[in-house]
Design a protein around this motif. Structure first.
Motif, PDB file in Angstrom:
ATOM      1  N   ASN A 221      -3.029  -5.686   0.617  1.00  0.00           N
ATOM      2  CA  ASN A 221      -4.479  -5.815   0.713  1.00  0.00           C
ATOM      3  C   ASN A 221      -5.192  -4.579   0.168  1.00  0.00           C
ATOM      4  OD1 ASN A 221      -4.383  -8.366   1.883  1.00  0.00           O
ATOM      5  ND2 ASN A 221      -4.231  -7.536   3.963  1.00  0.00           N
ATOM      6  N   VAL A 222      -4.599  -3.406   0.414  1.00  0.00           N
ATOM      7  CA  VAL A 222      -5.188  -2.177  -0.107  1.00  0.00           C
ATOM      8  C   VAL A 222      -5.180  -2.189  -1.626  1.00  0.00           C
ATOM      9  CG1 VAL A 222      -4.821   0.338  -0.318  1.00  0.00           C
ATOM     10  CG2 VAL A 222      -4.659  -0.762   1.920  1.00  0.00           C
ATOM     11  N   HIS A 223      -4.091  -2.610  -2.222  1.00  0.00           N
ATOM     12  CA  HIS A 223      -4.011  -2.686  -3.676  1.00  0.00           C
ATOM     13  C   HIS A 223      -5.009  -3.692  -4.239  1.00  0.00           C
ATOM     14  CE1 HIS A 223       0.340  -0.917  -3.947  1.00  0.00           C
ATOM     15  NE2 HIS A 223      -0.595   0.004  -3.930  1.00  0.00           N
ATOM     16  N   LYS A 224      -5.193  -4.812  -3.538  1.00  0.00           N
ATOM     17  CA  LYS A 224      -6.134  -5.828  -4.013  1.00  0.00           C
ATOM     18  C   LYS A 224      -7.562  -5.293  -3.996  1.00  0.00           C
ATOM     19  CE  LYS A 224      -3.534  -9.947  -2.623  1.00  0.00           C
ATOM     20  NZ  LYS A 224      -3.481 -11.089  -1.672  1.00  0.00           N
ATOM     21  N   GLY A 225      -7.822  -4.430  -3.014  1.00  0.00           N
ATOM     22  CA  GLY A 225      -9.179  -3.895  -2.897  1.00  0.00           C
ATOM     23  C   GLY A 225      -9.412  -2.641  -3.687  1.00  0.00           C
TER      24      GLY A 225
END
Length: 226
Positions: A221-225
């Protein structure tokens, strides 16, 4: 069996350890660390320290200020009225010059510091050529400055940074979780900061231990954001 209710994590302050002894040195930041350690024996009175967001520039500046008594100001806040007190300090630090800086004020600061035989450290995410400097004399001063760069961390430094970030939050994490994150995350201290914060919040919300599956879900999720 129903899942236990998720807990709402409180945004409690987590004080990062920003002293010189807390600074983690690796191949990506050794040149910058050692140059600041040499103060006031610098190759030139002005040093430009460049590096990506989250690379540790602010930590170095805090340690430098504590060791030298340097005066620190944000580049966007620099005005001509600030020149006298900045130049009279043992060293002056102008942070985040890439965001913009008053050319005249910076030019006067560099001249005043040189006359006082003091030093100026300028931090930025980019090099002066991209700062849109309108004063040729200022550009000449900056070209004569000593450049030093902090790069993205290697695996060893990233591993130690993750351990430190969790420790700053008083969290002990198994080394297998740290290794899991290192091989899967972007080589960025900014991402490391956001990942640790998000993992901590997720573990608190679910009242669960930090495991590799949890860390993996959060990291995605961090990478997606990003």
């Amino acid at each position: 069996m129903a899942e236990p209710p998720r807990q709402l994590p409180l945004d409690l302050p987590h004080e990062a350890a920003l002293s010189r002894d807390d600074y983690l040195v690796g191949g990506s930041n050794r040149a910058a660390f050692e140059l600041l350690e040499r103060w006031p024996d610098w190759p030139s009175p002005v040093v430009v320290l460049a590096g990506p967001v989250g690379a540790g520039k602010t930590h170095l500046v805090n340690a430098f200020r504590d060791e030298t008594g340097a005066a620190v100001i944000q580049a966007l806040d620099l005005k001509e009225d600030d020149v006298e007190w900045l130049a009279s300090a043992p060293a002056a630090v102008v942070e985040d010059a890439h965001l913009g800086v008053d050319n005249t004020a910076l030019f006067h600061l560099l001249n005043a510091a040189r006359q006082a035989e003091n030093s100026v450290l300028i931090t930025s995410r980019t090099w002066p050529a991209s700062w849109k400097i309108g004063l040729p004399d200022l550009l000449s001063r900056l070209r004569a400055a000593t450049p030093v760069e902090i790069q993205e961390p290697d695996d060893d430094l990233l591993r130690r940074v993750l351990v430190k970030l969790f420790a700053d939050r008083q969290i002990a994490v198994e080394i297998s979780v740290i290794d899991y994150l290192v091989v899967r995350m972007e080589r960025s201290l900014e991402v490391a900061l956001r990942a640790v914060e998000a993992i901590d919040r997720e573990a608190l919300a679910g009242r669960v231990k930090i495991t590799k599956p949890l860390a993996g879900r959060v990291l995605e999720n961090v990478h997606k954001g990003h």
